[in-house]
Design a protein around this motif. Structure first.
Motif, short mmCIF file in Angstrom:
data_model
loop_
_atom_site.label_atom_id
_atom_site.label_comp_id
_atom_site.label_asym_id
_atom_site.label_seq_id
_atom_site.Cartn_x
_atom_site.Cartn_y
_atom_site.Cartn_z
N PHE A 74 -29.74 11.82 26.75
CA PHE A 74 -29.16 10.58 26.20
C PHE A 74 -30.26 9.60 25.82
O PHE A 74 -30.24 9.02 24.73
N LEU A 75 -31.23 9.41 26.72
CA LEU A 75 -32.32 8.48 26.42
C LEU A 75 -33.16 8.97 25.24
O LEU A 75 -33.60 8.15 24.41
N LEU A 76 -33.38 10.28 25.13
CA LEU A 76 -34.11 10.80 23.97
C LEU A 76 -33.36 10.55 22.68
O LEU A 76 -33.96 10.21 21.65
N GLN A 77 -32.04 10.71 22.69
CA GLN A 77 -31.25 10.45 21.48
C GLN A 77 -31.28 8.98 21.10
O GLN A 77 -31.39 8.64 19.92
N VAL A 78 -31.19 8.11 22.10
CA VAL A 78 -31.26 6.67 21.82
C VAL A 78 -32.64 6.32 21.26
O VAL A 78 -32.74 5.57 20.27
N ALA A 79 -33.71 6.88 21.86
CA ALA A 79 -35.06 6.60 21.37
C ALA A 79 -35.24 7.15 19.96
O ALA A 79 -35.89 6.51 19.12
N ASN A 80 -34.68 8.30 19.67
CA ASN A 80 -34.76 8.86 18.32
C ASN A 80 -33.99 8.00 17.32
O ASN A 80 -34.47 7.73 16.23
N HIS A 81 -32.80 7.57 17.71
CA HIS A 81 -31.95 6.77 16.81
C HIS A 81 -32.58 5.40 16.50
O HIS A 81 -32.48 4.90 15.38
N THR A 82 -33.21 4.80 17.49
CA THR A 82 -33.80 3.47 17.29
C THR A 82 -35.19 3.53 16.66
O THR A 82 -35.75 2.50 16.31
N GLY A 83 -35.76 4.74 16.53
CA GLY A 83 -37.04 4.87 15.85
C GLY A 83 -38.25 4.90 16.76
O GLY A 83 -39.38 4.90 16.27
N TYR A 84 -38.03 4.89 18.06
CA TYR A 84 -39.18 4.96 18.97
C TYR A 84 -39.88 6.32 18.90
O TYR A 84 -41.09 6.40 19.06
N ILE A 85 -39.10 7.36 18.69
CA ILE A 85 -39.69 8.69 18.53
C ILE A 85 -39.08 9.34 17.30
O ILE A 85 -37.96 9.01 16.88
N LYS A 86 -39.84 10.23 16.69
CA LYS A 86 -39.35 10.99 15.54
C LYS A 86 -39.43 12.47 15.90
O LYS A 86 -40.43 12.95 16.41
N VAL A 87 -38.33 13.17 15.66
CA VAL A 87 -38.27 14.59 15.97
C VAL A 87 -38.45 15.38 14.68
O VAL A 87 -37.77 15.12 13.68
N ASP A 88 -39.38 16.33 14.70
CA ASP A 88 -39.59 17.22 13.57
C ASP A 88 -38.62 18.39 13.73
O ASP A 88 -38.93 19.38 14.40
N TRP A 89 -37.45 18.27 13.13
CA TRP A 89 -36.40 19.27 13.31
C TRP A 89 -36.76 20.62 12.71
O TRP A 89 -36.32 21.65 13.18
N ASN A 90 -37.60 20.62 11.67
CA ASN A 90 -38.05 21.90 11.11
C ASN A 90 -38.90 22.66 12.13
O ASN A 90 -38.77 23.88 12.27
N LEU A 91 -39.77 21.94 12.83
CA LEU A 91 -40.58 22.57 13.87
C LEU A 91 -39.70 23.06 15.01
O LEU A 91 -39.93 24.16 15.54
N VAL A 92 -38.69 22.29 15.39
CA VAL A 92 -37.77 22.70 16.45
C VAL A 92 -37.05 23.98 16.04
O VAL A 92 -36.95 24.93 16.82
N GLN A 93 -36.56 24.04 14.80
CA GLN A 93 -35.85 25.21 14.30
C GLN A 93 -36.76 26.44 14.27
O GLN A 93 -36.36 27.53 14.68
N ARG A 94 -38.01 26.26 13.86
CA ARG A 94 -38.96 27.36 13.81
C ARG A 94 -39.25 27.89 15.22
O ARG A 94 -39.28 29.10 15.45
N ASP A 95 -39.45 26.98 16.19
CA ASP A 95 -39.70 27.40 17.57
C ASP A 95 -38.48 28.10 18.17
O ASP A 95 -38.62 29.05 18.95
N MET A 96 -37.29 27.63 17.82
CA MET A 96 -36.07 28.27 18.32
C MET A 96 -35.95 29.69 17.77
O MET A 96 -35.55 30.61 18.48
N ASN A 97 -36.29 29.87 16.52
CA ASN A 97 -36.25 31.21 15.93
C ASN A 97 -37.25 32.15 16.59
O ASN A 97 -36.95 33.32 16.84
N LYS A 98 -38.46 31.63 16.92
CA LYS A 98 -39.45 32.44 17.64
C LYS A 98 -38.91 32.85 19.01
O LYS A 98 -39.07 34.00 19.43
N ALA A 99 -38.28 31.89 19.70
CA ALA A 99 -37.75 32.19 21.03
C ALA A 99 -36.64 33.23 20.94
O ALA A 99 -36.56 34.13 21.79
N LYS A 100 -35.79 33.14 19.91
CA LYS A 100 -34.73 34.13 19.73
C LYS A 100 -35.32 35.52 19.50
O LYS A 100 -34.83 36.51 20.05
#
Length: 147
Positions: A74-100
């Protein structure tokens, strides 16, 4: 040559076992199954009480862990929504595919390492020798989780 006087000490096993701590009597290596030592009612009580305590503690720790993990997301989502952190979703998707891919590779063999297999075999032997104790523990664990 001088004659040596051999003396032997007599060990009274009954007295020796009285001096041993109770946990060594119960959990001594190669002490056999609990079915050989205790009657059915005692096994059920021991298994039930230890299972209930384990289930109760497991439930409390599980709630705490779920709250901490959920709160962290929840805190990570709030921080992402307010701009405190930025998530590179392409990198997350690529790492998830490697894990799969790695999971598919490791699960395709369906072969257990020998050290894991030996431990599993030990657990199965213990469960077979102590069916009543294990059943009491399972019932107590479920009751502890429900309370």
């Amino acid at each position: 040559a001088g004659a040596k006087d051999d003396t032997f000490n007599v060990l009274d096993l009954a007295e020796y076992t009285k001096k041993q701590p109770w946990w060594r009597k119960i959990f001594a290596p190669n002490s056999g199954s609990s079915a050989e030592k205790y009657n059915v009612a005692t096994q059920l009580v021991i298994g039930g009480v230890t299972g209930w305590c384990t289930g109760f503690i497991f439930q409390k720790v599980g709630k705490l862990a779920a709250t901490a993990v959920g709160g962290g997301f929840f805190l990570l989502q709030v921080a992402n929504h307010t701009g405190y952190i930025k998530v590179d979703w392409n990198l997350v998707q690529r790492d998830m595919n490697k894990a799969k891919q790695q999971l598919k590779f490791h699960s395709s063999g369906n072969k257990m390492p020998p050290e894991v297999k030996s431990r599993v075999d030990e657990v199965i032997i213990f469960l077979k020798k102590n069916v009543i104790l294990t059943g009491g523990f399972a019932g107590g664990f479920l009751l502890g989780m429900a309370s």
